[in-house]
Scaffold this active site. Structure first.
Site, PDB file in Angstrom:
ATOM      1  N   SER A  29       0.810  -1.217   0.000  1.00 51.30           N
ATOM      2  CA  SER A  29       0.000   0.000   0.000  1.00 51.30           C
ATOM      3  C   SER A  29       0.848   1.274   0.000  1.00 51.30           C
ATOM      4  O   SER A  29       0.457   2.257  -0.656  1.00 51.30           O
ATOM      5  CB  SER A  29      -0.981  -0.004   1.179  1.00 51.30           C
ATOM      6  OG  SER A  29      -0.334  -0.255   2.402  1.00 51.30           O
ATOM      7  N   GLU A  47       5.487   2.570  10.583  1.00 51.68           N
ATOM      8  CA  GLU A  47       5.871   1.162  10.621  1.00 51.68           C
ATOM      9  C   GLU A  47       6.701   0.910  11.870  1.00 51.68           C
ATOM     10  O   GLU A  47       7.709   1.585  12.094  1.00 51.68           O
ATOM     11  CB  GLU A  47       6.672   0.774   9.374  1.00 51.68           C
ATOM     12  CG  GLU A  47       7.133  -0.668   9.361  1.00 51.68           C
ATOM     13  CD  GLU A  47       5.987  -1.647   9.547  1.00 51.68           C
ATOM     14  OE1 GLU A  47       6.022  -2.407  10.537  1.00 51.68           O
ATOM     15  OE2 GLU A  47       5.053  -1.649   8.716  1.00 51.68           O
ATOM     16  N   GLY A  73       1.291   2.959  14.106  1.00 52.21           N
ATOM     17  CA  GLY A  73       0.363   3.861  13.433  1.00 52.21           C
ATOM     18  C   GLY A  73      -0.896   4.176  14.208  1.00 52.21           C
ATOM     19  O   GLY A  73      -1.235   5.348  14.405  1.00 52.21           O
ATOM     20  N   ASP A  93      -4.615  -0.222   8.249  1.00 51.37           N
ATOM     21  CA  ASP A  93      -4.569  -1.634   7.832  1.00 51.37           C
ATOM     22  C   ASP A  93      -3.549  -2.415   8.650  1.00 51.37           C
ATOM     23  O   ASP A  93      -2.526  -2.861   8.141  1.00 51.37           O
ATOM     24  CB  ASP A  93      -4.282  -1.756   6.329  1.00 51.37           C
ATOM     25  CG  ASP A  93      -2.915  -1.214   5.940  1.00 51.37           C
ATOM     26  OD1 ASP A  93      -2.354  -0.404   6.714  1.00 51.37           O
ATOM     27  OD2 ASP A  93      -2.404  -1.620   4.886  1.00 51.37           O
TER      28      ASP A  93
END
Length: 207
Positions: A29, A47, A73, A93
């Protein structure tokens, strides 16, 4: 007959493979997002895993539009909201490897909506035979009365007790006005291409 949205995705994958010189490379992504960033856009990427962070930082090296954060995140995104432009897209996500990831994702979405109510939010979740995954869409939709879409694509029907992910879902708050129609074209086409005998799709819209 390929829908325009799917064709754009296929083109992005082909461009990524061409740029890397690897015929089987697949962009995640972040790489897909970078491919559509305009010169005036800015991106904040998060990350926590050290090895994945290093790879992400390398991917974005030299791109002044992007900042890569070595942090979690869901717990960090609130500090970036609202953006100076008062326009933005937030993709949530997580890996959902831990049961707590589901609550963390919802907490992140809840906090972000409070800080930046008019932003576009995309919450991805896996479709699998697990209570947390089954309950996530309704829990997410209950967080706000803002316009939203609930999208899903399953490769087969649920089989109680069977392990593994067999589809993906997306809850989108404040979706672009063309998104619902675009997905109503793309998802049935994907079902036919991927698993015509067993796949199913859903597009639910709330104004």
């Amino acid at each position: 007959g390929m829908p325009e949205s799917v064709a754009s995705y296929v083109d992005a994958v082909a461009s990524f493979r061409s740029s890397t010189g690897q015929a089987d490379a697949y962009p995640g992504s972040p790489a897909l997002a970078l491919s559509v960033l305009r010169p005036s856009d800015r991106a904040e990427l998060f990350e926590l895993h050290p090895a994945d962070y290093d790879r992400l930082a390398q991917l974005c090296a030299g791109d002044r539009r992007v900042r890569v954060h070595k942090s979690d995140g869901p717990r960090s995104i609130a500090g970036c909201l609202p953006p100076p432009s008062r326009r933005g897209l937030v993709l949530i996500d997580p890996s959902y490897e831990l049961a707590s990831d589901y609550d963390d994702a919802l907490d992140c979405l809840r906090t972000a909506l409070r800080r930046f109510e008019t932003g576009v939010y995309m919450l991805w979740y896996p479709i699998l035979d697990r209570a947390e995954a089954r309950e996530l869409p309704d829990r997410a939709l209950a967080l706000s009365d803002r316009p939203c879409l609930h999208l899903s694509l399953s490769m087969r029907a649920a089989v109680p007790g069977q392990r593994g992910m067999f589809g993906s879902g997306l809850v989108v708050f404040n979706p672009p006005w063309t998104m619902a129609d675009s997905m109503r074209m793309a998802l049935p086409w994907l079902c036919e291409q991927l698993a015509p005998e067993s796949a199913s799709w859903k597009v639910e819209s709330r104004e």
